[in-house]
Design an enzyme around this catalytic site. Structure first.
Site, PDB file in Angstrom:
ATOM      1  N   THR A  11       0.838  -1.195   0.000  1.00 27.30           N
ATOM      2  CA  THR A  11       0.000   0.000   0.000  1.00 27.30           C
ATOM      3  C   THR A  11       0.877   1.251   0.000  1.00 27.30           C
ATOM      4  O   THR A  11       2.015   1.240   0.463  1.00 27.30           O
ATOM      5  CB  THR A  11      -0.948   0.030   1.206  1.00 27.30           C
ATOM      6  OG1 THR A  11      -0.192   0.109   2.423  1.00 27.30           O
ATOM      7  CG2 THR A  11      -1.825  -1.207   1.224  1.00 27.30           C
ATOM      8  N   GLY A  12       0.326   2.331  -0.559  1.00 27.22           N
ATOM      9  CA  GLY A  12       1.067   3.581  -0.603  1.00 27.22           C
ATOM     10  C   GLY A  12       2.391   3.446  -1.332  1.00 27.22           C
ATOM     11  O   GLY A  12       3.428   3.900  -0.847  1.00 27.22           O
ATOM     12  N   SER A  13       2.345   2.849  -2.530  1.00 25.59           N
ATOM     13  CA  SER A  13       3.598   2.475  -3.203  1.00 25.59           C
ATOM     14  C   SER A  13       3.846   3.217  -4.504  1.00 25.59           C
ATOM     15  O   SER A  13       4.537   2.721  -5.392  1.00 25.59           O
ATOM     16  CB  SER A  13       3.611   0.966  -3.454  1.00 25.59           C
ATOM     17  OG  SER A  13       2.421   0.508  -4.068  1.00 25.59           O
ATOM     18  N   THR A  14       3.308   4.435  -4.624  1.00 27.94           N
ATOM     19  CA  THR A  14       3.540   5.208  -5.842  1.00 27.94           C
ATOM     20  C   THR A  14       4.803   6.051  -5.766  1.00 27.94           C
ATOM     21  O   THR A  14       5.151   6.729  -6.742  1.00 27.94           O
ATOM     22  CB  THR A  14       2.344   6.126  -6.145  1.00 27.94           C
ATOM     23  OG1 THR A  14       2.128   7.004  -5.036  1.00 27.94           O
ATOM     24  CG2 THR A  14       1.089   5.310  -6.415  1.00 27.94           C
ATOM     25  N   GLY A  16       8.652   6.791  -3.019  1.00 32.85           N
ATOM     26  CA  GLY A  16       9.357   6.603  -1.762  1.00 32.85           C
ATOM     27  C   GLY A  16       9.607   5.173  -1.354  1.00 32.85           C
ATOM     28  O   GLY A  16       9.964   4.315  -2.168  1.00 32.85           O
ATOM     29  N   TYR A 154       1.380  11.569  14.762  1.00 34.66           N
ATOM     30  CA  TYR A 154       2.040  10.565  13.920  1.00 34.66           C
ATOM     31  C   TYR A 154       2.643   9.451  14.787  1.00 34.66           C
ATOM     32  O   TYR A 154       2.444   8.265  14.518  1.00 34.66           O
ATOM     33  CB  TYR A 154       3.130  11.242  13.091  1.00 34.66           C
ATOM     34  CG  TYR A 154       3.969  10.308  12.257  1.00 34.66           C
ATOM     35  CD1 TYR A 154       3.460   9.725  11.101  1.00 34.66           C
ATOM     36  CD2 TYR A 154       5.289  10.020  12.618  1.00 34.66           C
ATOM     37  CE1 TYR A 154       4.236   8.876  10.327  1.00 34.66           C
ATOM     38  CE2 TYR A 154       6.065   9.177  11.847  1.00 34.66           C
ATOM     39  CZ  TYR A 154       5.545   8.610  10.696  1.00 34.66           C
ATOM     40  OH  TYR A 154       6.319   7.764   9.938  1.00 34.66           O
TER      41      TYR A 154
END
Length: 263
Positions: A11-14, A16, A154
Site C-alpha cells: 500500500t502507498g507504493s507510488t 518513496g 504521527y
C-alpha cells in the site's frame, strides 16, 4: 529468488519507500500490486517501475484505491482478491505544535496510518492461514518509540501499529503466517525532500541534511537520511521464506536513531 513466486500488495507504493519495496519484490520474481489513492498516479508509478525493472505487465500491476476508507479498500480487494505478502506501508505525517493538533488531524492520521492496515490485515490474513503461509508487514517508524514533539499524532499511530502487529501475530500463532513491524528512521522520501527544502531555504541539500540531524535527530548514528532501498531490503527479508522464525517483532532500520538497543 524465493522458492515460489508470491502475490504481494504494497500500500502507498507510488513513491518513496513503497515504490522501493515493490521493486525489491518484483526483482525477486514476485507478482506485485502497486497501490495509491489516485488511479492515474498509480498507473504512472506502475509504468515507471516496469520500465526501470524491465518486467512484463502483470508482474507489476496497479491496484488503486484509498485504503483509509472502506470503499477504497474494497476497490483494492477487488483488484487483488488474495495475497501472500501484505505490506501495510501507506502513511502520512504532519508537523504541528502539540497543543494545536485538531480532532480532524488526529482522526485523519488514525484512518490512514493505522486503520488502513487493520482493514487489510483482517481481510487477507485468514486466507493466508488457509494456505498455510503468509507474511504481513507493518511499516511503522522510529517515531513509534521515540516520538518527535512536533509529530505526536504521527507517533501515536506508529506506536499503535506495534500493538496491532503483535496482536495479529499472536492470533495466527503456529499457522505458518507471520506478522511483523519494520521501523524506518528518517528516510529520503519525496516528503522528506520537500520538508528539507521548505525548512532550510538557501542551503544546499548536504548542508541542510547536516543541520537537520543536528537539530532534529541528533541521536542518529549514521547522521544521514536512509535511502528507500535500504528500508526495502529489510521489508523484503521479512516478507520472504527466509524470515520464517521472525514474527511478532519490531525490526529497526532506523540508522540507530532510537537511543536504545531494544525498541
Amino acid at each position: 529468488m524465493s522458492a515460489l513466486p508470491r502475490t504481494v500488495l504494497v500500500t502507498g507504493s507510488t513513491s518513496g519507500i513503497g515504490e522501493a519495496i515493490v521493486e525489491a519484490f518484483a526483482r525477486d520474481g514476485h507478482r506485485v500490486a502497486v497501490n495509491g489513492r489516485d488511479e492515474e498516479r498509480t498507473g504512472a508509478a506502475t509504468d515507471r517501475i516496469r520500465a526501470a525493472l524491465g518486467v512484463v505487465p502483470g508482474e507489476v500491476f496497479p491496484a488503486p484505491g484509498d485504503v483509509s476508507t472502506a470503499e477504497g479498500t474494497d476497490a483494492v480487494k477487488s483488484a487483488v482478491p488474495d495475497v501472500d505478502v501484505l505490506v501495510n506501508n501507506v502513511g502520512i505525517y504532519l508537523a504541528a505544535p502539540a497543543f494545536e493538533i485538531s480532532d480532524d488531524e488526529w482522526r485523519r492520521l488514525f484512518e490512514v496510518n493505522l486503520l488502513s492496515g487493520v482493514r487489510l490485515t483482517r481481510y487477507y490474513t485468514p486466507r493466508m492461514v488457509e494456505h498455510g503461509w503468509g507474511r504481513v508487514v507493518f511499516v511503522s517508524s522510529e517515531s513509534s518509540v521515540f516520538t518527535p514533539r512536533e509529530m505526536i499524532h504521527y507517533g501515536m499511530t506508529k506506536a499503535a501499529q506495534l500493538a496491532v502487529s503483535r496482536g495479529f501475530a499472536m492470533a495466527v500463532a503456529g499457522t505458518g503466517v507471520t506478522v511483523n513491524c519494520v521501523l524506518p528512521g528518517p528516510t529520503l522520501t519525496p516528503g522528506a525532500k520537500e520538508f528539507i527544502a521548505n525548512t532550510y531555504d538557501g542551503m544546499t541539500f548536504e548542508e541542510a541534511e547536516r543541520e537537520f540531524f543536528v537539530s532534529y535527530r541528533p541521536t542518529s548514528l549514521i547522521q544521514r537520511f536512509s535511502r528507500p532501498a535500504e528500508v526495502a531490503n529489510l521489508v523484503h527479508y521479512v516478507g520472504s521464506d527466509a524470515s520464517s522464525a521472525t514474527t511478532g517483532a519490531a525490526l529497526r532500520v532506523d540508522g540507530g536513531a532510537i537511543p536504545t538497543i531494544i525498541p
